[in-house]
Design an enzyme around this catalytic site. Structure first.
Site, PDB file in Angstrom:
ATOM      1  N   HIS A 384       0.857  -1.184   0.000  1.00 37.04           N
ATOM      2  CA  HIS A 384       0.000   0.000   0.000  1.00 37.04           C
ATOM      3  C   HIS A 384       0.894   1.236   0.000  1.00 37.04           C
ATOM      4  O   HIS A 384       1.283   1.741   1.044  1.00 37.04           O
ATOM      5  CB  HIS A 384      -0.922   0.001   1.228  1.00 37.04           C
ATOM      6  CG  HIS A 384      -1.778   1.230   1.328  1.00 37.04           C
ATOM      7  ND1 HIS A 384      -2.380   1.626   2.506  1.00 37.04           N
ATOM      8  CD2 HIS A 384      -2.110   2.167   0.411  1.00 37.04           C
ATOM      9  CE1 HIS A 384      -3.053   2.747   2.300  1.00 37.04           C
ATOM     10  NE2 HIS A 384      -2.895   3.083   1.034  1.00 37.04           N
ATOM     11  N   HIS A 386       1.611   4.871  -2.569  1.00 38.72           N
ATOM     12  CA  HIS A 386       1.230   5.668  -3.733  1.00 38.72           C
ATOM     13  C   HIS A 386       2.481   6.144  -4.467  1.00 38.72           C
ATOM     14  O   HIS A 386       3.406   6.690  -3.852  1.00 38.72           O
ATOM     15  CB  HIS A 386       0.375   6.856  -3.312  1.00 38.72           C
ATOM     16  CG  HIS A 386      -0.891   6.449  -2.608  1.00 38.72           C
ATOM     17  ND1 HIS A 386      -2.056   6.150  -3.281  1.00 38.72           N
ATOM     18  CD2 HIS A 386      -1.160   6.262  -1.293  1.00 38.72           C
ATOM     19  CE1 HIS A 386      -2.994   5.812  -2.413  1.00 38.72           C
ATOM     20  NE2 HIS A 386      -2.465   5.865  -1.203  1.00 38.72           N
ATOM     21  N   LYS A 459      -0.598  18.573   0.632  1.00 38.99           N
ATOM     22  CA  LYS A 459       0.780  18.209   0.952  1.00 38.99           C
ATOM     23  C   LYS A 459       1.475  17.527  -0.225  1.00 38.99           C
ATOM     24  O   LYS A 459       2.696  17.331  -0.194  1.00 38.99           O
ATOM     25  CB  LYS A 459       0.816  17.297   2.185  1.00 38.99           C
ATOM     26  CG  LYS A 459       0.418  17.997   3.481  1.00 38.99           C
ATOM     27  CD  LYS A 459       1.408  19.093   3.863  1.00 38.99           C
ATOM     28  CE  LYS A 459       1.022  19.762   5.162  1.00 38.99           C
ATOM     29  NZ  LYS A 459       2.004  20.808   5.545  1.00 38.99           N
ATOM     30  N   GLU A 656     -11.218   3.373   6.562  1.00 37.19           N
ATOM     31  CA  GLU A 656     -10.382   4.395   7.197  1.00 37.19           C
ATOM     32  C   GLU A 656     -11.243   5.391   7.949  1.00 37.19           C
ATOM     33  O   GLU A 656     -10.860   5.898   8.992  1.00 37.19           O
ATOM     34  CB  GLU A 656      -9.535   5.108   6.135  1.00 37.19           C
ATOM     35  CG  GLU A 656      -8.500   6.048   6.716  1.00 37.19           C
ATOM     36  CD  GLU A 656      -7.612   6.671   5.646  1.00 37.19           C
ATOM     37  OE1 GLU A 656      -6.543   7.190   5.995  1.00 37.19           O
ATOM     38  OE2 GLU A 656      -7.993   6.642   4.454  1.00 37.19           O
ATOM     39  N   HIS A 675      -6.267  -0.164   5.229  1.00 39.13           N
ATOM     40  CA  HIS A 675      -6.688   0.556   6.446  1.00 39.13           C
ATOM     41  C   HIS A 675      -7.547  -0.311   7.365  1.00 39.13           C
ATOM     42  O   HIS A 675      -7.042  -0.900   8.297  1.00 39.13           O
ATOM     43  CB  HIS A 675      -7.394   1.876   6.110  1.00 39.13           C
ATOM     44  CG  HIS A 675      -6.502   2.869   5.434  1.00 39.13           C
ATOM     45  ND1 HIS A 675      -5.357   3.341   6.036  1.00 39.13           N
ATOM     46  CD2 HIS A 675      -6.558   3.469   4.221  1.00 39.13           C
ATOM     47  CE1 HIS A 675      -4.752   4.189   5.230  1.00 39.13           C
ATOM     48  NE2 HIS A 675      -5.444   4.281   4.110  1.00 39.13           N
ATOM     49  N   ASP A 730       1.895   3.767   3.022  1.00 38.04           N
ATOM     50  CA  ASP A 730       0.879   4.634   2.428  1.00 38.04           C
ATOM     51  C   ASP A 730       1.550   5.752   1.630  1.00 38.04           C
ATOM     52  O   ASP A 730       1.554   5.729   0.417  1.00 38.04           O
ATOM     53  CB  ASP A 730      -0.054   5.216   3.507  1.00 38.04           C
ATOM     54  CG  ASP A 730      -1.341   5.761   2.900  1.00 38.04           C
ATOM     55  OD1 ASP A 730      -1.444   5.761   1.661  1.00 38.04           O
ATOM     56  OD2 ASP A 730      -2.228   6.179   3.640  1.00 38.04           O
ATOM     57  N   GLN A 734       4.885  11.907   2.965  1.00 37.58           N
ATOM     58  CA  GLN A 734       4.267  12.608   4.084  1.00 37.58           C
ATOM     59  C   GLN A 734       4.681  12.028   5.423  1.00 37.58           C
ATOM     60  O   GLN A 734       4.841  12.740   6.390  1.00 37.58           O
ATOM     61  CB  GLN A 734       2.729  12.576   3.973  1.00 37.58           C
ATOM     62  CG  GLN A 734       2.164  13.600   3.000  1.00 37.58           C
ATOM     63  CD  GLN A 734       2.155  13.089   1.585  1.00 37.58           C
ATOM     64  OE1 GLN A 734       2.713  12.034   1.296  1.00 37.58           O
ATOM     65  NE2 GLN A 734       1.559  13.842   0.682  1.00 37.58           N
TER      66      GLN A 734
END
Length: 810
Positions: A384, A386, A459, A656, A675, A730, A734
């Site tokens: 998972h 991106h 972000k 989530e 999630h 994920d 970030q």
């Protein structure tokens, strides 16, 4: 040809066979670490990867399946009638209506206190581990003495018996005996007449409901050629007394890999995108395509007017799906069933703690006896992650600065018809390469993003400028995605250098135009964005309302056509989409993404408009998106299997935030999810996810910045109960600290329990694998035997009634 993705329970692993003929498992558990595993794992690799509306009710148009393609279980193989029969629709609609008003489904407080601190045991634990690290074969009493000192429960007689059994094995320990020793462990059992702690009537009702739910999931997994837990399927077959009729997927043949084969599989030296020759691709089948009521139909001739030429490719019946969803919605709020599932989950947690207490030392000893295997040199796959944020912020900063030095005069953007170079873009922002820093980049999630998905999405914009996102982390821009391709290839290079790290990167298809797939495939092939350590997952954002408001789409069916028609065309005639055909060889499946906490203004039921009639600017509900993605993927999978191509799976973001019925839809249609936080509020669903062994890729650091603080994350709780969970990043851009933990499979991966585990490759002790397998079997036995007992009593009652009536007539 790539092998389709499948998932099989192996104790503590989520097994995947998605990457051609190379087998990938996903670790979510390291034995001996207990419930504090998540924070330890999240810290352990932080340095390792620095490189890296309300639509009104409408009449439902008919949406029938083709003749012979309707596969339903209206009559289950066993009697599964419960007290709720006939009330499913009313209960489900009430629950749906409640979810429109409440942002979250309120449930009983089924969250439990955290484990007690362990600091005071640390010194003692380290001393014991040092003792156990010695060779057990030479001094077989060390292990038992360590346990005796730590647990204060083993007797001197046990130690003496252990010595006597191993007197002749001190100098030489045969391989077979070694395996037996590793699988011997202390088991926790419960005796008595009522072992589940609830009255038999409640057990019977709950067991029938749970079995009914498992039959429903098995039906949809089989129909779409996705995998279903082998152990659970075996118990369902034994209960029905015959093979499950709706199973379309076939058992994968035994792998030819030898037991002593190297961990690293062989790869071809030629780049898969080196040549793209349409004439060398499979021939054109000459089939025609047309979407009817939101689902693509395939015809043996280009002329789709003649319906007699339609291929019989199965897909789910819409009305049956809604009825099945109502059944599950009614189950999750039934009081006695909730109590039963809550008690079983509590029991599983307590049983695991007892298992760790009794067997932790033995598991650690088994791990330390395996040469060359530790956490850093076992297979790790992030399932998972991106692609647009797969790099960390320092990596992105260095790449932007390097690009500004080398390509300052390259045209990268067009503003109001005027071309702009990279230098001019940064001049409009009054920035130079020297001014840039991690702080000015401002791509790290902070406390301001909590419950603010809109701020979280910003972000992705370096320095808060969407133009920089378009230039550096988009595949379709003025430079044809060149910069994004370069930074992705740098991440791939880092993964290859680390040797044991792998990732499934998510790329986006929006459904706004028909050529999106060709542009994405051309980007990957032309820039040769490929690695043996990386596969792709395609995510579809749920943004129809945005596109409809901008008049980019006429209806929801147009969005579905843009997403799926190019895939069918590339399957029927690969030479018509040569780059897409090559690209799809490395795509595992589909994901559905967006902010789940956004309110839904429509209930998906039999009055919902079909996709061609959905012309309003309100967004369809989550289950609506998922059903039509699943339906088209099912038809596509059957067509691709006929051609000998690999098939796809559905693995959406789910649970989530938002209403609980998202998890119900995913339970029915998805092979795995990402999630799954809301399972902590729904004991029935959590128990079903456990019995079906549905994979859950969890991201505690991501959740900490968006929806749930880190210390409240349910990952340790899910882990202790035996749910199939994995750690994932994920968005490393970030919140980058660690990668998901996973293991490379051994040659016997298809076998159940410890027979399918190879500790030399997985570093997971057979003891832990056996415990997980036996516990799952015990839970399945509990519910299936309850149903069988009820059936036997019903038969006996009917026989006695028949005998009474026959005597009365005489």
């Amino acid at each position: 040809m790539a092998v389709e993705y499948t998932r099989i329970l192996r104790g503590n692993m989520l097994w995947s066979t998605a990457w051609d003929h190379h087998l990938v498992p996903v670790l979510w558990e390291t034995p001996g670490r207990g419930a504090w595993i998540a924070p330890l794992l999240l810290q352990s690799l932080s340095k390792c990867r620095e490189i890296h509306g309300g639509l009104g009710p409408r009449s439902l148009q008919s949406a029938h399946s083709l003749p012979g393609t309707l596969h339903c279980l209206k009559h289950f193989p066993v009697d599964l009638r419960t007290s709720m029969d006939g009330k499913y629709k009313e209960i489900a609609e009430e629950l749906f209506s409640r979810s429109l008003v409440e942002s979250d489904m309120r449930s009983a407080p089924y969250e439990f206190p955290e484990d007690s601190p362990i600091e005071q045991l640390e010194e003692r634990r380290q001393r014991l581990e040092r003792q156990i690290s010695q060779d057990v074969k030479l001094e077989p009493d060390i292990l038992l003495r360590a346990k005796q000192d730590f647990l204060k429960i083993d007797s001197a007689a046990d130690l003496q018996l252990y010595k006597e059994q191993n007197e002749d094995l001190v100098d030489h320990l045969p391989k077979e005996r070694d395996v037996l020793l590793e699988r011997e462990f202390q088991r926790v059992t419960i005796s008595g007449e009522e072992t589940c702690g609830v009255p038999f009537t409640d057990l019977l009702d709950a067991a029938k409901s749970v079995v009914k739910a498992l039959f429903i999931r098995e039906k949809y997994m089989g129909l779409s050629l996705q995998s279903f837990c082998k152990t659970t399927a075996r118990f369902l077959e034994e209960l029905s007394g015959k093979p499950l009729e709706t199973r379309f997927y076939e058992e994968i043949p035994e792998t030819p890999v030898a037991a002593d084969a190297p961990v690293h599989p062989p790869f071809t030296d030629q780049h898969p995108y080196e040549t793209c020759l349409p004439e060398a691709m499979p021939a054109d089948l000459g089939f025609g395509l047309r979407m009817v009521s939101g689902v693509i139909h395939v015809y043996t001739k280009r002329d789709v007017v003649d319906r007699s030429t339609e291929l019989d490719l199965p897909y789910p019946d819409l009305q049956e799906f809604i009825a099945d969803m109502n059944v599950l919605m009614a189950l999750i709020i039934n009081g006695p069933i909730k109590s039963f599932c809550y008690r079983r989950l509590q029991y599983l947690s307590s049983k695991f703690q007892m298992h760790v207490l009794l067997n932790e030392m033995k598991e650690l000893a088994a791990q330390k006896k395996v040469p060359h295997r530790d956490f850093y040199n076992i297979r790790k796959v992030d399932t998972h992650i991106h692609a647009s944020s797969c790099m960390n912020q320092k990596h992105l900063l260095r790449f932007i600065k390097r690009t500004m030095k080398k390509h300052l005069d390259e045209i990268v953007h067009v503003e109001k018809g005027k071309e702009q170079t990279l230098k001019e873009v940064f001049e409009t922002m009054n920035l130079t390469a020297y001014d840039l820093s991690v702080d000015t980049l401002d791509v790290h999630a902070d406390r301001n993003t909590f419950h603010r998905f809109d701020k979280f999405n910003t972000k992705y914009n370096p320095i808060g400028e969407s133009i920089l996102r378009e230039i550096f982390i988009k595949t379709d821009n003025q430079v044809s995605g060149k910069y994004f391709a370069h930074i992705i290839k740098e991440v791939m290079s880092d993964l290859e250098e680390s040797k044991y790290q792998n990732a499934e990167l998510r790329l986006s298809i929006y459904g706004r135009s028909r050529d999106e797939w060709d542009k994405l495939a051309k980007w990957a092939v032309s820039h040769k964005v490929h690695s043996n350590n990386v596969r792709w997952l395609v995510q579809v954002p749920r943004l129809f309302d945005v596109y409809r408001t901008k008049k980019q789409l006429a209806n929801f069916q147009e969005m579905l056509e843009n997403i799926f028609l190019p895939l069918f065309e590339a399957t029927i005639h690969p030479a018509s989409h040569p780059e897409l055909h090559l690209f799809l060889e490395h795509v595992d499946g589909f994901d559905s993404v967006d902010d789940e906490s956004k309110p839904e203004h429509h209930i998906f039921n039999q009055d919902s408009p079909l996709p061609g009639a959905w012309v309003e600017e309100d967004n369809p509900p989550y289950s609506y998106y998922l059903y039509y993605m699943y339906a088209n993927m099912t038809v596509l999978n059957h067509l691709r299997r006929k051609r000998g191509f690999h098939t796809f799976v559905l693995r959406p973001h789910c649970g989530e935030a938002g209403p609980i019925h998202h998890l119900v839809s995913a339970f029915m249609l998805s092979e795995n999810i990402s999630h799954g936080l809301l399972l902590r509020k729904a004991p029935v669903l959590q128990y079903l996810y456990y019995l079906a062994q549905i994979g859950i890729a969890m991201s505690p650091l991501s959740n900490n910045s968006l929806f749930l603080s880190y210390h409240r994350n349910p990952l340790p709780e899910y882990l202790s109960r035996g749910l199939m969970v994995s750690l994932s990043t994920d968005d490393p851009l970030q919140f980058h600290f660690t990668k998901v933990k996973s293991y490379w499979l051994g040659p016997n991966y298809l076998k159940e329990g410890s027979e399918g585990n190879d500790i030399r490759r997985t570093n997971v002790p057979d003891i832990r694998v056996s415990y997980r397998f036996e516990t799952l079997c015990q839970e399945l036995t509990l519910i299936t035997q309850a149903v069988q007992t009820a059936e036997l009593e019903t038969i006996q009652e009917e026989d006695s009634l028949i005998m009474s009536s026959s005597l009365g007539t005489q």
